[in-house]
Scaffold this active site. Structure first.
Site, short mmCIF file in Angstrom:
data_model
loop_
_atom_site.label_atom_id
_atom_site.label_comp_id
_atom_site.label_asym_id
_atom_site.label_seq_id
_atom_site.Cartn_x
_atom_site.Cartn_y
_atom_site.Cartn_z
N LYS A 110 23.49 10.68 79.37
CA LYS A 110 23.97 10.23 78.06
C LYS A 110 25.48 10.37 78.02
O LYS A 110 26.02 11.41 78.42
CB LYS A 110 23.34 11.12 76.96
CG LYS A 110 23.69 10.69 75.56
CD LYS A 110 22.73 9.64 75.05
CE LYS A 110 23.17 9.01 73.74
NZ LYS A 110 24.14 7.90 73.91
N LYS A 158 27.97 19.32 77.23
CA LYS A 158 27.88 19.09 75.78
C LYS A 158 26.43 18.92 75.32
O LYS A 158 26.00 19.53 74.34
CB LYS A 158 28.69 17.84 75.42
CG LYS A 158 29.01 17.71 73.95
CD LYS A 158 29.73 16.39 73.65
CE LYS A 158 31.03 16.27 74.42
NZ LYS A 158 31.75 15.01 74.08
N LYS A 214 29.03 9.04 82.05
CA LYS A 214 30.19 8.42 81.37
C LYS A 214 30.67 7.26 82.22
O LYS A 214 30.40 7.20 83.42
CB LYS A 214 31.31 9.44 81.24
CG LYS A 214 32.32 9.12 80.16
CD LYS A 214 31.88 9.64 78.82
CE LYS A 214 32.96 9.50 77.78
NZ LYS A 214 32.69 10.36 76.62
N THR A 229 31.06 12.09 64.72
CA THR A 229 31.93 12.93 65.57
C THR A 229 33.02 13.60 64.72
O THR A 229 33.20 14.82 64.79
CB THR A 229 32.57 12.10 66.70
OG1 THR A 229 31.56 11.32 67.33
CG2 THR A 229 33.24 12.99 67.71
N ASN A 250 38.35 6.43 65.66
CA ASN A 250 37.09 6.85 65.05
C ASN A 250 37.07 8.37 64.77
O ASN A 250 36.81 8.80 63.65
CB ASN A 250 35.93 6.45 65.97
CG ASN A 250 34.61 6.94 65.45
OD1 ASN A 250 34.23 8.08 65.66
ND2 ASN A 250 33.89 6.10 64.72
N SER A 255 23.99 10.38 67.99
CA SER A 255 23.40 9.42 68.93
C SER A 255 21.95 9.76 69.22
O SER A 255 21.09 8.88 69.33
CB SER A 255 24.19 9.40 70.24
OG SER A 255 25.33 8.61 70.11
P1 NAD Z 1 39.28 5.26 69.40
O1 NAD Z 1 39.49 4.19 70.40
O2 NAD Z 1 38.55 4.96 68.15
O3 NAD Z 1 40.72 5.87 68.99
C1 NAD Z 1 41.62 6.37 69.92
C2 NAD Z 1 42.92 6.72 69.22
O4 NAD Z 1 43.77 7.40 70.16
C3 NAD Z 1 43.69 5.51 68.71
O5 NAD Z 1 44.30 5.82 67.48
C4 NAD Z 1 44.76 5.32 69.78
O6 NAD Z 1 45.92 4.66 69.30
C5 NAD Z 1 45.04 6.76 70.15
N1 NAD Z 1 45.67 6.92 71.46
C6 NAD Z 1 45.38 6.26 72.61
N2 NAD Z 1 46.23 6.65 73.57
C7 NAD Z 1 47.05 7.58 73.03
C8 NAD Z 1 48.14 8.34 73.53
N3 NAD Z 1 48.54 8.22 74.80
N4 NAD Z 1 48.77 9.20 72.67
C9 NAD Z 1 48.36 9.29 71.39
N5 NAD Z 1 47.34 8.60 70.86
C10 NAD Z 1 46.70 7.75 71.68
O7 NAD Z 1 38.60 6.46 70.21
P2 NAD Z 1 37.67 7.61 69.64
O8 NAD Z 1 36.27 7.15 69.70
O9 NAD Z 1 38.24 8.12 68.36
O10 NAD Z 1 37.84 8.73 70.78
C11 NAD Z 1 38.92 9.65 70.77
C12 NAD Z 1 38.58 10.84 71.64
O11 NAD Z 1 37.38 11.46 71.14
C13 NAD Z 1 38.28 10.52 73.10
O12 NAD Z 1 38.74 11.59 73.91
C14 NAD Z 1 36.76 10.46 73.16
O13 NAD Z 1 36.25 10.73 74.45
C15 NAD Z 1 36.42 11.58 72.18
N6 NAD Z 1 35.07 11.48 71.61
C16 NAD Z 1 34.66 10.36 70.95
C17 NAD Z 1 33.39 10.32 70.41
C18 NAD Z 1 32.90 9.14 69.59
O14 NAD Z 1 31.79 9.23 69.03
N7 NAD Z 1 33.64 8.08 69.46
C19 NAD Z 1 32.51 11.40 70.59
C20 NAD Z 1 32.96 12.53 71.26
C21 NAD Z 1 34.25 12.56 71.77
#
Ligand code: NAD
Length: 434
Positions: A83, A107, A119, A207, A238, A367
């Site tokens: 997952k 996790k 992943k 999240t 997100n 999820s």
């Molecule tokens: P997303 O694509 O919705 O948002 C990513 C954000 O990070 C955007 O605002 C983008 O502009 C910013 N960003 C990208 N590169 C950057 C940089 N170099 N410096 C500063 N900001 C930057 O992604 P998300 O789903 O919010 O995921 C963010 C983190 O959370 C990731 O590490 C992801 O693995 C982790 N995560 C996400 C989820 C989920 O359900 N979406 C769950 C667990 C963990």
């Protein structure tokens, strides 16, 4: 006959993910040493089960064909199907996919879910492609992964630059590839789908809400209130947006934000909803938001605040900036945002860290609920989802907090110990085939 031109990947410049695998392996080793992990199980968990790399062609809007490279790494499935998310970003490579898959194994184990860890993603900058191109890239990637994913085998979800729309395309493509009688029974091949297509009410915020809950639980244990606390968020997608939304609702102030385009600060507070609406109208960028000053991105983590939420990419808090961090609590929304060297500096400075595998686990718990909903042909109500999420997150937080207190450990090592011991137990019970 029309001629078809095949061109190499011209649009995406490869950006190395800077040693995420080193980081996760060091974190794993610290905990494995502490619990004296069985050497055979250590060998198994130190490597990935399967690594799938696919190169596939996609026709662009201008008629040319571009070749993309996609990855899916399946780290471990001792506890259940693989997952984990799919990321669309220039930093996606085999090292990043391996590290992120391993984090998913810890996790899901820590959260007590019947899942392993996987992943993947595609190395590309999605801002350079039209919606139609992204749809064709996603569908062709799903086709290329073929039987390597499946609702009882490997279940992707959204991650950086992928969302419910991406998941809907994957589900539709995957289901279209099944025999007619099996199609709808395969809807749970991905989670994080839109609500109208088997998605779970509340999965969008799961999240970020989980990050907020972890901050709340930590504050309660430390006799602190969230009200009037100042927080900074790296990544306003997100995870960052929803975490900020719930913190603001509880009376905290967002003092600074950084995204891929720049950084902004207002120590009197940036209104979360206003910034969200602004960035939506500004191609997803927070830059030049009128209610804040521009901040030099190099100094983002040194901004005055109580709570820091890295919610973007890996290896952001390192020995280069850990000494200047002002926050007293780091809540890791992102996966792997703090490397081991950075963490050691923070811990010496008595800065608490709620580790990623606990802090952002609300997403995979949500999820899991969506997967159960689809698998059982049910439709869960929003309030029911939130109540179940609250309960699960509290159990995980308490488990880690109590283990850390009892053993005199930092929260990351405690979380790893619990996660690894659950997998170790499964291997000891079942033995190693043959
Ligand atoms: P997303 O694509 O919705 O948002 C990513 C954000 O990070 C955007 O605002 C983008 O502009 C910013 N960003 C990208 N590169 C950057 C940089 N170099 N410096 C500063 N900001 C930057 O992604 P998300 O789903 O919010 O995921 C963010 C983190 O959370 C990731 O590490 C992801 O693995 C982790 N995560 C996400 C989820 C989920 O359900 N979406 C769950 C667990 C963990």
């Amino acid at each position: 006959m029309a001629t078809m031109t095949v061109i190499p990947k011209k649009k995406t410049k490869k950006v190395p993910a800077k040693g995420m695998m080193d980081n996760v392996m060091q974190q794993f080793s610290i905990a494995a040493d502490y619990i004296d992990l069985h050497p055979n199980i250590r060998k198994i968990l130190s490597i990935t089960n399967n690594e799938i790399i696919v190169n596939f062609p996609v026709k662009m809007d201008n008629g040319e064909v571009e070749i993309f490279t996609g990855y899916r790494v399946q780290h471990n499935n001792a506890l259940g199907p693989y997952k984990g998310g799919l990321r669309y970003h220039p930093t996606v490579d085999i090292d990043a996919a391996r590290a992120l898959a391993m984090w998913m194994t810890w996790k899901t184990s820590l959260a007590g879910l019947p899942y392993g860890g996987g992943k993947g993603g595609i190395q590309l900058d999605p801002s350079k492609y039209s919606k139609g191109e992204l749809e064709r890239i996603t569908r062709r990637f799903t086709f290329a992964l073929a039987d390597n994913i499946g609702p009882e085998h490997d279940i992707p979800a959204p991650d950086v630059n992928t969302n419910s729309q991406t998941m809907a395309w994957i589900a539709d493509t995957y289901m279209s590839m099944r025999p007619p009688a099996e199609r709808t029974a395969n809807q749970h091949v991905v989670t994080g789908k839109p609500e109208g297509s088997g998605g779970l009410e509340g999965r969008d915020r799961a999240t970020g809400y989980g990050v907020f809950l972890n901050i709340k639980f930590w504050s309660e244990k430390n006799n602190q209130s969230i009200k009037d606390k100042k927080f900074i968020v790296q990544g306003f997608g997100n995870v960052g947006f929803w975490a900020a939304h719930f913190l603001e609702k509880e009376g905290a102030k967002m003092a600074a934000v950084q995204d891929a385009f720049g950084s902004i600060e207002n120590q009197n507070g940036i209104t979360v909803e206003d910034l969200f609406n602004y960035s939506k109208a500004n191609n997803g960028s927070i830059v030049d938001f009128p209610e804040a000053e521009t901040l030099d991105s190099k100094h983002f983590f040194a901004t005055d605040c109580d709570i820091c939420i890295p919610a973007a990419l890996g290896n952001q808090i390192t020995k280069d900036n850990a000494a200047t961090i002002k926050a007293t609590l780091i809540a890791e929304g992102a996966n792997g945002p703090t490397n081991v060297e950075g963490e050691q500096i923070l811990l010496k400075r008595n800065i608490a860290i709620i580790p990623d595998i606990l802090c952002n686990s609300g997403g995979v718990v949500g999820s899991y609920f969506e997967w159960l909903q689809n698998r059982n042909g049910e439709l869960w109500q929003f309030d029911e989802v939130i109540a179940k999420l609250d309960k699960k997150m509290k159990e995980s937080f308490n488990k880690v907090f109590e283990y850390a207190q009892r053993e005199g450990l930092d929260m990351r090592t405690a979380a790893y110990c619990i996660a690894i011991q659950r997998i170790e137990k499964a291997y000891i019970q079942r033995g190693i085939f043959p």
